[in-house]
Motif scaffolding. Structure first.
Motif, mmCIF file in Angstrom:
data_model
loop_
_atom_site.group_PDB
_atom_site.id
_atom_site.type_symbol
_atom_site.label_atom_id
_atom_site.label_comp_id
_atom_site.label_asym_id
_atom_site.label_seq_id
_atom_site.Cartn_x
_atom_site.Cartn_y
_atom_site.Cartn_z
ATOM 1 N N ASP A 1 0.825 -1.212 0.000
ATOM 2 C CA ASP A 1 0.000 0.000 0.000
ATOM 3 C C ASP A 1 0.859 1.262 0.000
ATOM 4 O O ASP A 1 0.518 2.260 -0.650
ATOM 5 N N ALA A 2 1.978 1.206 0.732
ATOM 6 C CA ALA A 2 2.896 2.350 0.755
ATOM 7 C C ALA A 2 3.449 2.603 -0.650
ATOM 8 O O ALA A 2 3.485 3.741 -1.125
ATOM 9 N N ALA A 3 3.854 1.528 -1.333
ATOM 10 C CA ALA A 3 4.386 1.651 -2.692
ATOM 11 C C ALA A 3 3.347 2.226 -3.639
ATOM 12 O O ALA A 3 3.652 3.100 -4.464
ATOM 13 N N SER A 4 2.097 1.775 -3.513
ATOM 14 C CA SER A 4 1.014 2.282 -4.372
ATOM 15 C C SER A 4 0.774 3.768 -4.142
ATOM 16 O O SER A 4 0.610 4.541 -5.091
ATOM 17 N N LEU A 5 0.756 4.158 -2.859
ATOM 18 C CA LEU A 5 0.563 5.570 -2.507
ATOM 19 C C LEU A 5 1.669 6.433 -3.117
ATOM 20 O O LEU A 5 1.410 7.491 -3.700
#
Length: 194
Positions: free
Chosen positions: A48-52
């Motif tokens: 999720d961090a990478a997507s954000l």
């Protein structure tokens, strides 16, 4: 190349309220007001961090963006630097968080707000492995700030992980790099802030 867009990534259990993030934000705001600054609150899930991050920098000019990261944020920053082929500044960066964070699986409290809890899930370890760039040659110049006195991470691992980087290794110090302000001029020079 001049840096016009600067991304800052905080560490595990940390936030945009971290001392280094606030110092850097204030410095950029005061001395380089034209630079676009972004320090997002990263979710516990690495995926999720990478997507954000990917979504947030989608419109950024790759040739004039740079990334900074501390601890786990340093690990993420190395991944961003490969993705965007941009300069990176890594502060006591995590080298192998998939190994180091296994013991933190379970409920955790946010460093800056102990009332705020989150759950670090077992699947996050595999998500961390997918962001590992240790086998890759740097896509752009790197600077790494390392404290030999880091009480959380092994400074010799950090130094060995970034053989191509401009390494600023200090005797003593701590994981938080409490004397970060002393490095602002070197960081500014390395990034060529607009």
């Amino acid at each position: 190349m001049t840096t016009t867009h600067l991304l800052y990534l905080h560490g595990f259990r940390s936030s945009p309220q971290s001392n280094k993030a606030r110092i850097m934000a204030d410095y950029v705001s005061a001395k380089h007001p034209k630079v676009r600054w972004w320090c997002p609150q990263l979710p516990p899930s690495p995926r999720d961090a990478a997507s954000l991050i990917v979504e947030g920098i989608a419109s950024w000019p790759r040739q004039s963006m740079s990334v900074m990261g501390s601890s786990l944020g340093g690990y993420y920053a190395s991944w961003v630097a490969q993705l965007a082929r941009c300069k990176s500044v890594l502060i006591n960066p995590a080298v192998n968080p998939a190994r180091d964070l296994e013991k933190y699986i379970g409920e955790q409290a946010s460093w800056h707000d102990p009332e705020e809890k989150f759950f670090f899930r077992p699947e996050y370890i595999d998500e961390l492995r997918l962001l590992d760039t240790r086998s890759m040659t740097p896509a752009a110049p790197e600077m790494v700030l390392i404290a030999q006195g880091d009480e959380v991470l092994d400074w010799t691992e950090m130094s060995a992980r970034y053989p191509h980087a401009l390494q600023l290794v200090q005797e003593g110090g701590d994981h938080a790099l409490s004397n970060f302000e002393e490095y602002l001029g070197r960081v500014e020079e390395f990034l060529t802030l607009a």
